[in-house]
Write a protein that holds these residues in place. Structure first.
Motif, PDB file in Angstrom:
ATOM      1  N   ALA A   1     -14.075  40.493 -45.295  1.00 41.85           N
ATOM      2  CA  ALA A   1     -13.264  41.531 -44.660  1.00 41.85           C
ATOM      3  C   ALA A   1     -13.543  41.679 -43.171  1.00 41.85           C
ATOM      4  CB  ALA A   1     -13.498  42.875 -45.355  1.00 41.85           C
ATOM      5  N   ILE A   2     -14.708  41.207 -42.715  1.00 43.60           N
ATOM      6  CA  ILE A   2     -15.107  41.533 -41.339  1.00 43.60           C
ATOM      7  C   ILE A   2     -15.455  40.328 -40.478  1.00 43.60           C
ATOM      8  CG2 ILE A   2     -15.935  43.822 -41.989  1.00 43.60           C
ATOM      9  CD1 ILE A   2     -18.802  42.619 -41.810  1.00 43.60           C
TER      10      ILE A   2
ATOM     11  N   ILE B   1      -3.255  48.457 -34.947  1.00 41.84           N
ATOM     12  CA  ILE B   1      -4.539  49.133 -35.128  1.00 41.84           C
ATOM     13  C   ILE B   1      -4.614  50.387 -34.261  1.00 41.84           C
ATOM     14  CG2 ILE B   1      -7.040  48.908 -34.793  1.00 41.84           C
ATOM     15  CD1 ILE B   1      -6.681  45.906 -35.428  1.00 41.84           C
ATOM     16  N   ARG B   2      -4.150  50.274 -33.039  1.00 39.16           N
ATOM     17  CA  ARG B   2      -4.200  51.410 -32.108  1.00 39.16           C
ATOM     18  C   ARG B   2      -3.365  52.587 -32.626  1.00 39.16           C
ATOM     19  NH1 ARG B   2      -1.600  52.531 -26.769  1.00 39.16           N
ATOM     20  NH2 ARG B   2      -3.091  53.695 -25.512  1.00 39.16           N
TER      21      ARG B   2
ATOM     22  N   VAL C   1     -13.115  47.323 -36.687  1.00 35.12           N
ATOM     23  CA  VAL C   1     -13.522  46.078 -37.342  1.00 35.12           C
ATOM     24  C   VAL C   1     -13.168  46.117 -38.827  1.00 35.12           C
ATOM     25  CG1 VAL C   1     -15.504  44.605 -37.937  1.00 35.12           C
ATOM     26  CG2 VAL C   1     -15.385  45.688 -35.675  1.00 35.12           C
ATOM     27  N   ALA C   2     -13.357  47.282 -39.443  1.00 36.32           N
ATOM     28  CA  ALA C   2     -13.091  47.426 -40.878  1.00 36.32           C
ATOM     29  C   ALA C   2     -11.625  47.207 -41.221  1.00 36.32           C
ATOM     30  CB  ALA C   2     -13.555  48.805 -41.366  1.00 36.32           C
ATOM     31  N   VAL C   3     -10.705  47.607 -40.335  1.00 40.03           N
ATOM     32  CA  VAL C   3      -9.277  47.534 -40.657  1.00 40.03           C
ATOM     33  C   VAL C   3      -8.567  46.363 -39.981  1.00 40.03           C
ATOM     34  CG1 VAL C   3      -9.202  50.036 -40.949  1.00 40.03           C
ATOM     35  CG2 VAL C   3      -8.487  49.031 -38.763  1.00 40.03           C
ATOM     36  N   ALA C   4      -9.263  45.635 -39.122  1.00 41.96           N
ATOM     37  CA  ALA C   4      -8.604  44.594 -38.320  1.00 41.96           C
ATOM     38  C   ALA C   4      -7.866  43.577 -39.177  1.00 41.96           C
ATOM     39  CB  ALA C   4      -9.628  43.899 -37.425  1.00 41.96           C
ATOM     40  N   LYS C   5      -8.504  43.087 -40.234  1.00 37.73           N
ATOM     41  CA  LYS C   5      -7.883  42.037 -41.042  1.00 37.73           C
ATOM     42  C   LYS C   5      -6.638  42.562 -41.750  1.00 37.73           C
ATOM     43  CE  LYS C   5      -8.822  38.498 -44.510  1.00 37.73           C
ATOM     44  NZ  LYS C   5      -9.852  37.883 -45.404  1.00 37.73           N
ATOM     45  N   GLN C   6      -6.712  43.754 -42.353  1.00 37.29           N
ATOM     46  CA  GLN C   6      -5.557  44.289 -43.082  1.00 37.29           C
ATOM     47  C   GLN C   6      -4.396  44.602 -42.143  1.00 37.29           C
ATOM     48  OE1 GLN C   6      -5.632  48.747 -44.067  1.00 37.29           O
ATOM     49  NE2 GLN C   6      -7.788  48.196 -44.302  1.00 37.29           N
ATOM     50  N   CYS C   7      -4.694  44.780 -40.847  1.00 40.24           N
ATOM     51  CA  CYS C   7      -3.645  45.005 -39.844  1.00 40.24           C
ATOM     52  C   CYS C   7      -3.248  43.709 -39.150  1.00 40.24           C
ATOM     53  CB  CYS C   7      -4.111  46.027 -38.811  1.00 40.24           C
ATOM     54  SG  CYS C   7      -4.384  47.688 -39.470  1.00 40.24           S
ATOM     55  N   ASN C   8      -3.628  42.586 -39.744  1.00 39.89           N
ATOM     56  CA  ASN C   8      -3.302  41.268 -39.194  1.00 39.89           C
ATOM     57  C   ASN C   8      -3.851  41.107 -37.775  1.00 39.89           C
ATOM     58  OD1 ASN C   8      -2.215  38.684 -39.567  1.00 39.89           O
ATOM     59  ND2 ASN C   8      -0.304  39.232 -38.539  1.00 39.89           N
TER      60      ASN C   8
END
Length: 369
Positions: A208-209, A55-56, A42-49
């Motif tokens: 961010a989330i 993400i994986r 969840v924390a990185v989802a937005k920055q990874c589009n």
């Protein structure tokens, strides 16, 4: 590569059903690492589009993998994220205290009332028909307020995203059996991490989330906390309580309220079809779907019990929305079933309307509440 090292005291606000190989309650590292992975996504989802493949791969490079492909060649690496408990000891809780029953409009026995702890914990908890009491099915459950020391080490380039991950764990994290219903509510202390209450009062970083509900429902995996025209899909109980059991009782009452608000068709037992309530989670006791005889659908609306700085308890509800998985949709053939799939957003809005009455929206910076 330089490493970040942190140590915390981890405490359970509610009992936790963490089973070892013999299904006895015990402190174990793997559930905590799983918890970190869940909220790291969840924390990185937005920055990874919000690209699950990106993400994986990034997750594999941090948490370890045995499947990444480099120019057609598979390779593996061990986890760079290290999690260590001071010891792996057994839980100490062997008896579950009774809690006042609550009314369930669809229950005909026992004066139409149910044990709220059993309602939220069926599986690890069981009902003994002879003694007519709720009992612990798992031995040596981890008791509320039990603590341990946990150390975490991760590479410096992941510092900011892990800091956000730990805030999310502090505010929303639960682990173990029936954790989506508030069991195994976790809190951390140490190294300057703020309490969950402070995070809520100061407003967690919603930009961010969070993501609009309709956009979340276009994805098949939980990657953000939803939001609608009223704000973030996150609520707190109107009252504070003196015990975790009373808080869980209130959460059970609220869950019964929004679930039974979605009624079943009268002929569903004769010809089991998809109904609105199935969208909230599947299976549903006594209400199957022919096309989903062996399928499961996790509940997107989750509970957690927090303890305030004044040692009072409060319950929160929040939703990580995602659409019905394609493999489940593909098994549906009836026009009425597919219509329910198209109405997922309106079904969840009905649930949110109940929560807006029974609970208070949590105001969050960047949200509309």
């Amino acid at each position: 590569m330089s490493m970040i090292s942190k140590e915390y005291t981890v405490r359970f606000v509610t009992p936790a059903f963490l089973g070892d190989a013999e299904q006895r309650g015990a402190w174990r590292t793997p559930p905590f690492k799983t918890l970190l992975r869940q909220w790291w996504r969840v924390a990185v989802a937005k920055q990874c589009n919000r690209d699950w493949a990106v993400i994986r791969e990034k997750e594999g490079r941090l948490f370890g993998h045995a499947w990444l492909d480099d120019q057609g060649k598979k390779w593996a690496m061990k986890s760079q994220m290290q999690v260590k408990l001071d010891n792996w000891r057994s839980g100490t809780k062997t008896v579950l205290e009774k809690e006042e029953t609550i009314r369930h409009p669809e229950v005909s026995m026992k004066d139409g009332k149910v044990d709220p702890l059993l309602y939220l914990g069926y599986g690890p908890l069981t009902y003994d028909k002879e003694t007519k009491a709720t009992e612990l099915k798992m031995q040596n459950v981890i008791e509320a307020n039990d603590t341990a020391q946990i150390a975490m080490i991760w590479p410096n380039p992941f510092y900011e995203e892990m800091e956000l991950t730990l805030k999310l764990v502090q505010t929303f994290g639960t682990i173990g059996g029936r954790s989506r219903n508030g069991w195994g509510s976790v809190t951390l202390a140490g190294n300057g991490i703020p309490s969950a209450q402070v995070i809520l009062e100061d407003a967690f970083p919603v930009d961010a989330i969070t993501r609009p509900l309709e956009d979340c429902l276009k994805e098949e995996w939980p990657h953000a906390i939803g939001e609608d025209s009223k704000g973030v899909l996150c609520w707190k109980t109107k009252a504070v309580f003196d015990s975790w059991k009373r808080t869980m009782r209130e959460l059970a009452r609220i869950k019964i309220k929004f679930r039974t608000g979605l009624t079943f068709k009268s002929n569903d037992k004769i010809n089991p079809r998809l109904n609105d309530r199935h969208i909230l989670g599947y299976p549903v006791t006594h209400h199957g779907v022919d096309a989903w005889s062996k399928e499961r659908l996790a509940n997107q609306l989750r509970f957690k019990v927090l303890q305030s700085d004044e040692k009072k308890y409060i319950g929160i509800a929040f939703q990580l929305p995602c659409g019905l998985p394609f493999q489940l949709i593909a098994q549906l053939k009836e026009k009425s079933d597919l219509d329910i799939v198209r109405r997922q957003q309106s079904i969840w809005r009905n649930v949110h309307e109940v929560l807006d009455v029974e609970m208070d929206r949590i105001k969050a910076k960047g949200g509309k509440a």
